[in-house]
Design an enzyme around this catalytic site. Structure first.
Site, PDB file in Angstrom:
ATOM      1  N   SER A   1       9.735  -7.958   7.801  1.00 46.33           N
ATOM      2  CA  SER A   1       8.760  -7.019   8.326  1.00 46.33           C
ATOM      3  C   SER A   1       8.490  -7.322   9.807  1.00 46.33           C
ATOM      4  CB  SER A   1       7.493  -7.072   7.468  1.00 46.33           C
ATOM      5  OG  SER A   1       6.570  -6.070   7.837  1.00 46.33           O
TER       6      SER A   1
ATOM      7  N   ARG B   1      -7.064  -1.138   4.711  1.00 45.73           N
ATOM      8  CA  ARG B   1      -6.192  -1.917   3.835  1.00 45.73           C
ATOM      9  C   ARG B   1      -5.762  -1.088   2.623  1.00 45.73           C
ATOM     10  NH1 ARG B   1      -2.568  -6.092   3.720  1.00 45.73           N
ATOM     11  NH2 ARG B   1      -2.626  -7.191   1.726  1.00 45.73           N
TER      12      ARG B   1
ATOM     13  N   ASP C   1      11.708   1.575   0.646  1.00 46.66           N
ATOM     14  CA  ASP C   1      10.773   1.193   1.707  1.00 46.66           C
ATOM     15  C   ASP C   1      10.245   2.446   2.410  1.00 46.66           C
ATOM     16  OD1 ASP C   1       9.454   0.116   3.939  1.00 46.66           O
ATOM     17  OD2 ASP C   1      10.927  -1.497   4.176  1.00 46.66           O
TER      18      ASP C   1
ATOM     19  N   HIS D   1       8.302  -1.821   0.666  1.00 44.61           N
ATOM     20  CA  HIS D   1       8.256  -2.721   1.818  1.00 44.61           C
ATOM     21  C   HIS D   1       7.835  -4.137   1.430  1.00 44.61           C
ATOM     22  CE1 HIS D   1       8.260  -3.428   6.130  1.00 44.61           C
ATOM     23  NE2 HIS D   1       7.109  -4.064   6.016  1.00 44.61           N
ATOM     24  N   ASP D   2       7.064  -4.274   0.364  1.00 53.90           N
ATOM     25  CA  ASP D   2       6.596  -5.595  -0.079  1.00 53.90           C
ATOM     26  C   ASP D   2       7.651  -6.373  -0.861  1.00 53.90           C
ATOM     27  OD1 ASP D   2       4.138  -5.790   1.078  1.00 53.90           O
ATOM     28  OD2 ASP D   2       2.976  -5.468  -0.747  1.00 53.90           O
TER      29      ASP D   2
END
Length: 327
Positions: free
Chosen positions: A139, A200, A278, A307-308
């Site tokens: 990332s 968040r 992603d 993405h994680d």
């Protein structure tokens, strides 16, 4: 100033390094950081080949925490980094970096991935590292790795780039731009923590994939409008628990969106691991980067976690890292 201690045996808990930032050091924006030093943690044997490791914007310098250490939290890449793991702390001299600006940030900084790379170079120069074998990043950390390889093309052999490309995609910028507006709104209204929580929550919808959310949260509706759906309850819990600082988050988020590198200036061999699900770094962008680099290996990285994936798919990530470090 440095707290570096000579290591004759592999140091599995790590040694903190603090290096003074020269008074004349300025960000590309012209700003001067309020912090006076840059911090990293050094692991592994003194004679090991040097590897720099960096993760997402929430990652710190604690890469691996030995079970009996005094560290209160595990490292951000447990299972990938450690003795005998893919990033083997018995073999490699690993520098895990702490991003600027440091918490808490009293102002917003316009800081680029190239600025972060220059700060990494300050530490390496202080340690008298003549050459870097590899920069392993995921990332934001992978963006810095690409920027580092562009700035110092003859200083580094390899880059392992997981879920990052040569640019920020406009759709990712759009989603992060909304997060920054929420953060600014929280600051302007005196409700910083609520702004951080909402930002968040929105961010979590971009870190994971549609397929994962469908599998986990396809439940019944609540009894009344305004009550939490299952997925909303999950997001709120994640947002409320997130500890950050709005100024720092705005700075780091903007840094992601300013990221641009020229692949033609990179001489290092680059291992690109792309996740088809992603939502932040399109698979097609990483394919384009692969096609424009002079020496690269493209690795298909299938995962439900979007993405994680670099934090969730420990076995697959370990295989990717191991491949990038093999001679």
């Amino acid at each position: 100033m440095s707290f570096l201690q000579p290591l004759s045996m592999p140091d599995l808990t790590g040694t903190d390094i603090r290096v003074d930032i020269p008074d004349e050091f300025r960000l590309q924006s012209g700003q001067k950081l309020e912090q006076t030093d840059v911090v990293a943690r050094l692991y592994g044997p003194a004679d090991g080949r040097v590897v720099v490791a960096a993760g997402g914007i929430s990652a710190g310098r604690i890469l691996f925490a030995k079970e009996d250490s005094t560290d209160t939290a595990p490292g951000w890449w447990e299972g990938v980094a450690g003795p005998g793991e893919a990033l083997d702390l018995n073999r490699f001299r690993v520098l895990s970096i702490e991003f600027a600006p440091r918490l808490p940030a009293s102002q917003v900084y316009t800081i680029t991935t190239h600025d972060q790379a220059r700060l990494v170079k300050l530490i390496l120069d202080h340690l008298e590292v003549a050459h870097v074998f590899a920069f392993i990043g995921a990332s934001y950390g992978a963006m810095i790795g690409l920027a580092f390889a562009e700035l110092y093309p003859d200083y580094i052999d390899r880059v392992c780039c997981i879920s990052a490309a040569h640019r920020a995609h406009p759709m990712a910028t759009a989603m992060r731009g909304l997060q920054r507006r929420l953060l600014k709104f929280g600051l302007d209204t005196g409700r910083e923590q609520e702004g951080i929580s909402l930002a968040r929550q929105l961010a979590m919808t971009t870190y994971r994939s549609e397929a994962e959310f469908s599998e986990r949260f396809d439940g019944p509706a609540p009894d009344w409008a305004g009550e939490n759906y299952t997925v909303c309850g999950y997001l709120r819990a994640r947002g409320d628990a997130y500890a950050s600082n709005a100024n720092r988050w705005i700075s780091m988020s903007d840094s992601l969106d300013r990221h641009r590198v020229d692949p033609a200036k990179i001489k290092a061999k680059v291992f690109l691991a792309a996740v088809p699900t992603d939502r932040l770094v399109p698979y097609s962008d990483m394919q384009t980067l692969h096609e424009t680099l002079r020496d690269s290996v493209f690795i298909d990285f299938p995962s439900l976690y979007g993405h994680d994936a670099f934090l969730k798919e420990i076995r697959l990530v370990s295989d990717i890292v191991r491949t990038s470090l093999n001679d």
